[in-house]
Design an enzyme around this catalytic site. Structure first.
Site, PDB file in Angstrom:
ATOM      1  N   GLU A  21     -13.406   0.252  10.761  1.00 31.72           N
ATOM      2  CA  GLU A  21     -14.254  -0.725   9.858  1.00 31.72           C
ATOM      3  C   GLU A  21     -13.375  -1.984   9.180  1.00 31.72           C
ATOM      4  OE1 GLU A  21     -17.600   0.664   7.301  1.00 31.72           O
ATOM      5  OE2 GLU A  21     -18.135   2.178   8.888  1.00 31.72           O
ATOM      6  N   LEU A  71       0.228   5.231   4.254  1.00 33.34           N
ATOM      7  CA  LEU A  71       1.091   5.796   3.022  1.00 33.34           C
ATOM      8  C   LEU A  71       0.992   5.303   1.749  1.00 33.34           C
ATOM      9  CD1 LEU A  71       4.709   6.136   4.756  1.00 33.34           C
ATOM     10  CD2 LEU A  71       2.896   7.833   4.342  1.00 33.34           C
ATOM     11  N   GLY A 124     -12.309   6.742   1.208  1.00 35.49           N
ATOM     12  CA  GLY A 124     -14.006   6.972   1.077  1.00 35.49           C
ATOM     13  C   GLY A 124     -14.389   6.621   2.767  1.00 35.49           C
ATOM     14  N   CYS A 175     -16.314   7.985   7.523  1.00 35.63           N
ATOM     15  CA  CYS A 175     -15.831   8.978   8.472  1.00 35.63           C
ATOM     16  C   CYS A 175     -14.960  10.148   7.719  1.00 35.63           C
ATOM     17  CB  CYS A 175     -15.137   8.266   9.457  1.00 35.63           C
ATOM     18  SG  CYS A 175     -15.914   7.190  10.374  1.00 35.63           S
TER      19      CYS A 175
END
Ligand SMILES: NC(=O)c1ccc[n+]([C@@H]2O[C@H](COP(=O)([O-])OP(=O)(O)OC[C@H]3O[C@@H](n4cnc5c(N)ncnc54)[C@H](O)[C@@H]3O)[C@@H](O)[C@H]2O)c1
Length: 428
Positions: free
Chosen positions: A153, A248, A255, A258
């Site tokens: 997204e 990293l 959040g 997925c």
């Protein structure tokens, strides 16, 4: 090829638009009438860079249309299933939308049989594709493929048009060849395999990315205690080609729609098979505790939050999306409300969605407005509008010049020079 895309959310809409851009005749199907009305008018129901422009282009060219009635898609050769697979109460993936879409396709096939392929793009537990194939075994002309989606997204359309890889799982070469043909215009490595392998590639990829984030978040706690700088450490680690620089960045936790649900679904799948995935358990624990650890950094500056004005900048789970599913901001707002803080929050896109969950938070039109009079400002999502700020003006406007940078995205040197107390994640 004639393609139907069932479910027009983040994945379905992006899939429909990208397939239409690549020369296919596409029809998007969704049960949500309001969504379809908007889509027909060229209005994207989601905030996703580039999608609305591309949507209008393919609507105008006639390559894409929308309907609420699957029957209108019966000419299609391929049916992409892109419906949601949310977390069920027990943590497993809730497959009811997948099975209801499959049942609708089966009904159509029984009424008007022809060669059709069901492609499951939704993220589903290993074995789902095989179960669907078993369910549809009474319809020999209907075959099933798994084609998991890896888009991010915030860059969904760009990712769909130029994916890192195309994974196709099928029970027979004829089916995988048709799915490969659909992606003829896309230059990306292919993995053609079984449905079960394809399904596990998806879960394993998300679980591994979540692991990298939680590893760095846990390490950031040690780094803060040692007075080292997690950003420099990540840079140094990422230059190792065996590690690579992506995922990293320490922060307030992952959040989105997925990682949280896919990690728990994988754990449940493992448990059902008598396997314990201890690393993944810990990944989830670190993620759940990271916002709490982050907020503890406020303590020296605001020992008692009651009645104190705290600014929260950024609410979406990441920049360039309106998606707030499992966003770390929700845990932060909850904790601040419990501590009795007067919370002022800003997000360029996602504030309305958060308002429904936290009606007592004051939502501002700009980041500057949220920060005005605050005893501390917290960066939770690194939107450009929350990162590039007039620091000297903010310094003057705050009740106390305290900045907690949950994404290590504010210019530490500049804000310190401006007089702020600055605390990043995993820095001294
Ligand atoms: N969002 C992401 O970044 C992303 C990335 C990769 C994979 N996925 C996976 O893709 C799937 C879809 O995710 P999403 O974020 O697009 O979900 P979403 O909630 O945004 O969209 C799902 C859509 O499906 C529609 N729908 C449900 N049942 C239907 C039916 N029977 N017929 C027609 N429409 C129906 C809903 O109305 C909704 O519009 C999930 O399995 C998810 O895990 C998501």
């Amino acid at each position: 090829m004639k393609v139907a895309v069932i479910g027009t959310g983040y994945v379905g809409l992006t899939t429909a638009v990208s397939l239409a851009m690549n020369g296919h005749q596409v029809i998007g199907v969704d049960l949500d009438e309001a969504k379809i009305v908007k889509l027909r008018q060229g209005i994207s129901p989601i905030y996703e860079p580039g999608v609305e422009g591309a949507l209008n282009q393919v609507l105008n060219s006639g390559a894409l249309s929308f309907t609420t009635k699957l029957a209108e898609a019966q000419d299609a050769d391929v049916f992409f299933v892109c419906v949601g697979t949310p977390e069920a109460a027990d943590g497993t993936a809730d497959l009811r939308y997948v099975y209801s879409a499959v049942a609708a396709i089966e009904g159509m096939q029984q009424a008007a049989p022809k060669r059709r392929i069901v492609v499951i793009k939704s993220t589903v537990p290993v074995g789902t594709g095989d179960q669907v194939a078993e369910l549809l075994s009474g319809c020999p002309e209907l075959t099933v493929a798994s084609n998991p989606e890896f888009l991010r997204e915030g860059s969904a359309l760009a990712d769909a048009l130029a994916p890192s890889r195309i994974v196709i799982g099928a029970g027979d070469p004829g089916t995988s060849e048709v799915v490969e043909e659909l992606y003829k215009a896309v230059d990306a490595p292919r993995v053609v395999t079984t449905r079960a392998n394809a399904e596990l590639i998806k879960y394993a990829s998300n679980a591994f990315l979540a692991t990298r984030i939680s590893f760095m978040n846990e390490l950031s706690r040690l780094s803060a205690a040692l007075g080292t700088d997690i950003v420099t450490i990540a840079n140094g680690m990422g230059l190792d080609s065996r590690i690579g620089p992506e995922f990293l960045r320490a922060g307030v936790g992952y959040g989105g729609s997925c990682f949280p649900k896919d990690t728990i679904a994988l754990l449940q799948l493992a448990a059902q098979n008598g396997i314990s995935l201890g690393i993944l358990e810990q990944v989830r624990t670190v993620n759940a505790t990271q916002p709490v650890w982050f907020l503890e950094q406020l303590q020296p500056f605001v020992p008692d939050c009651r009645g104190k004005r705290i600014a929260v900048l950024g609410l979406a789970f990441k920049p360039d999306t309106d998606d707030i599913r499992e966003a770390p901001s929700l845990a932060i707002l909850q904790a601040l409300e419990e501590k009795g803080a007067a919370v002022y929050a800003y997000d360029p896109i996602a504030a309305d969605a958060v308002r429904q969950k936290f009606p007592n938070v004051s939502y501002t039109k700009t980041a500057e407005e949220a920060v005005q009079g605050a005893h501390a400002a917290l960066l939770i999502t690194e939107w450009k509008q929350c990162v590039e700020l007039p620091w000297e003006q903010l310094y003057e406007s705050m009740a106390q010049p305290v900045l907690l940078d949950g994404r290590n995205a504010w210019p530490a040197q500049i804000v310190k020079q401006a007089g702020f107390h600055y605390v990043g994640v995993g820095k001294s």
